[in-house]
Design a protein around this motif. Structure first.
Motif, PDB file in Angstrom:
ATOM      1  N   GLU A  27      -5.359 -12.299 -12.600  1.00 42.55           N
ATOM      2  CA  GLU A  27      -4.934 -12.706 -11.256  1.00 42.55           C
ATOM      3  C   GLU A  27      -4.345 -11.507 -10.521  1.00 42.55           C
ATOM      4  O   GLU A  27      -3.563 -10.749 -11.095  1.00 42.55           O
ATOM      5  CB  GLU A  27      -3.903 -13.836 -11.367  1.00 42.55           C
ATOM      6  N   ASN A  28      -4.712 -11.361  -9.238  1.00 43.63           N
ATOM      7  CA  ASN A  28      -4.335 -10.174  -8.470  1.00 43.63           C
ATOM      8  C   ASN A  28      -3.892 -10.534  -7.060  1.00 43.63           C
ATOM      9  O   ASN A  28      -4.526 -11.364  -6.403  1.00 43.63           O
ATOM     10  CB  ASN A  28      -5.538  -9.230  -8.346  1.00 43.63           C
ATOM     11  N   LEU A  29      -2.848  -9.871  -6.596  1.00 46.47           N
ATOM     12  CA  LEU A  29      -2.435  -9.958  -5.201  1.00 46.47           C
ATOM     13  C   LEU A  29      -3.148  -8.837  -4.453  1.00 46.47           C
ATOM     14  O   LEU A  29      -3.026  -7.665  -4.821  1.00 46.47           O
ATOM     15  CB  LEU A  29      -0.915  -9.788  -5.067  1.00 46.47           C
ATOM     16  N   LEU A  30      -3.906  -9.204  -3.425  1.00 45.57           N
ATOM     17  CA  LEU A  30      -4.599  -8.227  -2.596  1.00 45.57           C
ATOM     18  C   LEU A  30      -3.820  -8.088  -1.296  1.00 45.57           C
ATOM     19  O   LEU A  30      -3.612  -9.072  -0.585  1.00 45.57           O
ATOM     20  CB  LEU A  30      -6.029  -8.679  -2.316  1.00 45.57           C
ATOM     21  N   MET A  31      -3.372  -6.882  -1.014  1.00 48.44           N
ATOM     22  CA  MET A  31      -2.567  -6.643   0.187  1.00 48.44           C
ATOM     23  C   MET A  31      -2.959  -5.305   0.796  1.00 48.44           C
ATOM     24  O   MET A  31      -2.738  -4.257   0.198  1.00 48.44           O
ATOM     25  CB  MET A  31      -1.079  -6.624  -0.173  1.00 48.44           C
ATOM     26  N   PRO A  32      -3.547  -5.328   1.991  1.00 49.83           N
ATOM     27  CA  PRO A  32      -3.877  -4.060   2.649  1.00 49.83           C
ATOM     28  C   PRO A  32      -2.597  -3.382   3.112  1.00 49.83           C
ATOM     29  O   PRO A  32      -1.571  -4.033   3.300  1.00 49.83           O
ATOM     30  CB  PRO A  32      -4.729  -4.499   3.837  1.00 49.83           C
ATOM     31  N   MET A  33      -2.643  -2.091   3.281  1.00 50.51           N
ATOM     32  CA  MET A  33      -1.481  -1.370   3.805  1.00 50.51           C
ATOM     33  C   MET A  33      -1.859  -0.776   5.159  1.00 50.51           C
ATOM     34  O   MET A  33      -2.810  -0.006   5.248  1.00 50.51           O
ATOM     35  CB  MET A  33      -1.047  -0.265   2.840  1.00 50.51           C
ATOM     36  N   PRO A  34      -1.123  -1.164   6.203  1.00 49.40           N
ATOM     37  CA  PRO A  34      -1.422  -0.584   7.519  1.00 49.40           C
ATOM     38  C   PRO A  34      -1.287   0.942   7.484  1.00 49.40           C
ATOM     39  O   PRO A  34      -0.461   1.488   6.756  1.00 49.40           O
ATOM     40  CB  PRO A  34      -0.358  -1.202   8.435  1.00 49.40           C
ATOM     41  N   THR A  35      -2.086   1.606   8.270  1.00 51.73           N
ATOM     42  CA  THR A  35      -2.024   3.054   8.386  1.00 51.73           C
ATOM     43  C   THR A  35      -0.631   3.475   8.823  1.00 51.73           C
ATOM     44  O   THR A  35      -0.020   2.840   9.683  1.00 51.73           O
ATOM     45  CB  THR A  35      -3.061   3.544   9.423  1.00 51.73           C
ATOM     46  N   GLY A  36      -0.124   4.523   8.203  1.00 49.61           N
ATOM     47  CA  GLY A  36       1.170   5.069   8.599  1.00 49.61           C
ATOM     48  C   GLY A  36       2.357   4.475   7.868  1.00 49.61           C
ATOM     49  O   GLY A  36       3.495   4.773   8.211  1.00 49.61           O
ATOM     50  N   PHE A  37       2.126   3.639   6.859  1.00 51.44           N
ATOM     51  CA  PHE A  37       3.211   3.070   6.064  1.00 51.44           C
ATOM     52  C   PHE A  37       3.245   3.746   4.700  1.00 51.44           C
ATOM     53  O   PHE A  37       2.201   4.082   4.142  1.00 51.44           O
ATOM     54  CB  PHE A  37       3.019   1.557   5.847  1.00 51.44           C
ATOM     55  N   SER A  38       4.453   3.916   4.167  1.00 53.74           N
ATOM     56  CA  SER A  38       4.637   4.485   2.839  1.00 53.74           C
ATOM     57  C   SER A  38       5.630   3.646   2.052  1.00 53.74           C
ATOM     58  O   SER A  38       6.536   3.034   2.636  1.00 53.74           O
ATOM     59  CB  SER A  38       5.187   5.913   2.928  1.00 53.74           C
ATOM     60  N   GLU A  39       5.473   3.659   0.741  1.00 52.13           N
ATOM     61  CA  GLU A  39       6.424   2.950  -0.112  1.00 52.13           C
ATOM     62  C   GLU A  39       7.770   3.661  -0.057  1.00 52.13           C
ATOM     63  O   GLU A  39       7.857   4.855  -0.287  1.00 52.13           O
ATOM     64  CB  GLU A  39       5.909   2.893  -1.547  1.00 52.13           C
ATOM     65  N   VAL A  54       7.682   1.114   4.680  1.00 47.24           N
ATOM     66  CA  VAL A  54       8.143   1.322   6.051  1.00 47.24           C
ATOM     67  C   VAL A  54       7.249   2.376   6.708  1.00 47.24           C
ATOM     68  O   VAL A  54       6.557   3.129   6.012  1.00 47.24           O
ATOM     69  CB  VAL A  54       9.625   1.767   6.094  1.00 47.24           C
ATOM     70  N   PRO A  55       7.276   2.457   8.039  1.00 47.28           N
ATOM     71  CA  PRO A  55       6.497   3.504   8.702  1.00 47.28           C
ATOM     72  C   PRO A  55       6.939   4.895   8.226  1.00 47.28           C
ATOM     73  O   PRO A  55       8.111   5.116   7.913  1.00 47.28           O
ATOM     74  CB  PRO A  55       6.823   3.299  10.181  1.00 47.28           C
ATOM     75  N   ASP A  56       5.977   5.800   8.157  1.00 47.21           N
ATOM     76  CA  ASP A  56       6.278   7.174   7.756  1.00 47.21           C
ATOM     77  C   ASP A  56       7.441   7.713   8.579  1.00 47.21           C
ATOM     78  O   ASP A  56       7.516   7.490   9.791  1.00 47.21           O
ATOM     79  CB  ASP A  56       5.046   8.066   7.950  1.00 47.21           C
ATOM     80  N   GLY A  57       8.383   8.379   7.916  1.00 47.08           N
ATOM     81  CA  GLY A  57       9.550   8.952   8.582  1.00 47.08           C
ATOM     82  C   GLY A  57      10.735   8.008   8.649  1.00 47.08           C
ATOM     83  O   GLY A  57      11.818   8.417   9.073  1.00 47.08           O
ATOM     84  N   SER A  64      11.962   0.277  11.639  1.00 52.73           N
ATOM     85  CA  SER A  64      11.518  -0.525  12.780  1.00 52.73           C
ATOM     86  C   SER A  64      10.606  -1.660  12.316  1.00 52.73           C
ATOM     87  O   SER A  64      10.559  -2.716  12.933  1.00 52.73           O
ATOM     88  CB  SER A  64      10.785   0.350  13.797  1.00 52.73           C
ATOM     89  N   GLN A  65       9.876  -1.412  11.226  1.00 51.25           N
ATOM     90  CA  GLN A  65       9.006  -2.406  10.603  1.00 51.25           C
ATOM     91  C   GLN A  65       9.131  -2.243   9.091  1.00 51.25           C
ATOM     92  O   GLN A  65       9.303  -1.129   8.602  1.00 51.25           O
ATOM     93  CB  GLN A  65       7.544  -2.179  10.984  1.00 51.25           C
ATOM     94  N   MET A  66       9.019  -3.355   8.380  1.00 49.98           N
ATOM     95  CA  MET A  66       9.052  -3.277   6.920  1.00 49.98           C
ATOM     96  C   MET A  66       8.139  -4.347   6.346  1.00 49.98           C
ATOM     97  O   MET A  66       8.168  -5.501   6.772  1.00 49.98           O
ATOM     98  CB  MET A  66      10.463  -3.487   6.375  1.00 49.98           C
TER      99      MET A  66
END
Length: 185
Positions: A27-39, A54-57, A64-66
């Protein structure tokens, strides 16, 4: 608020394919990562695994987004509303006039799914408005939560892009043909 909910519901009705992932097993969770986000943060506590993006930087203290991904291993076939209902009271305590409400429930790829929206007109900790959407998927092996939070006033564009992102979040299982992972994975 009804205009926001209308935009959210319209976006939920759109169909989007999950992103490709290699080497899937069980079983797997599939989650795309929006461009410009980093762990920015990861933690494990027993069977709970959490990652925050969160957004890069930006960082987990000032964002601002998480996007938060939580996997509760061993929490099997539970009510997808269980954790959001528990969060409602805590959210209201942390944010004056804050509220959480269920937007919809459905079956996706054979799994029970629930989507919630939590609003805070002015988060006292951040001194900014905060809105968080939560998708919960009740799996056979685990309970999956993906949150997408924004710290700015809600716009229709924000609602649509968040709902498009959450629509792409899914669970699949390589062992069960009725819940198969997308081809090419």
């Amino acid at each position: 608020m009804s205009k926001i909910l209308t935009a959210a519901m319209a976006a939920l009705l759109l169909g989007f394919a999950p992103q490709a992932h290699a080497d899937l097993k069980d079983e797997n969770l599939l989650m795309p990562m929006p461009t410009g986000f980093s762990e920015a943060y990861t933690a494990q506590d027993g069977g709970m695994h959490m990652s925050e993006f969160v957004p890069d930087g930006e960082n987990v203290d000032d964002w601002s987004q998480m996007i938060t991904r939580q996997v509760f291993q061993g929490l099997r076939k539970t009510d997808p509303d269980m954790l959001p209902k528990a969060m409602q009271g805590k959210w209201a305590q942390a944010c004056p006039k804050g509220e959480g409400q269920k937007l919809t429930s459905a079956q996706e790829n054979g799994y029970p799914v629930s989507i919630w929206m939590f609003t805070c007109p002015m988060n006292p900790a951040a001194n900014r408005p905060e809105t968080m959407w939560l998708k919960v998927i009740s799996g056979a092996d685990a309970h999956y939560l993906v949150q997408y939070a924004h710290r700015r006033p809600v716009t229709d564009k924000m609602v649509v892009s968040t709902m498009v992102f959450l629509k792409q979040v899914s669970v699949c299982d390589t062992r069960i043909s009725a819940q198969a992972c997308p081809a090419g994975m």
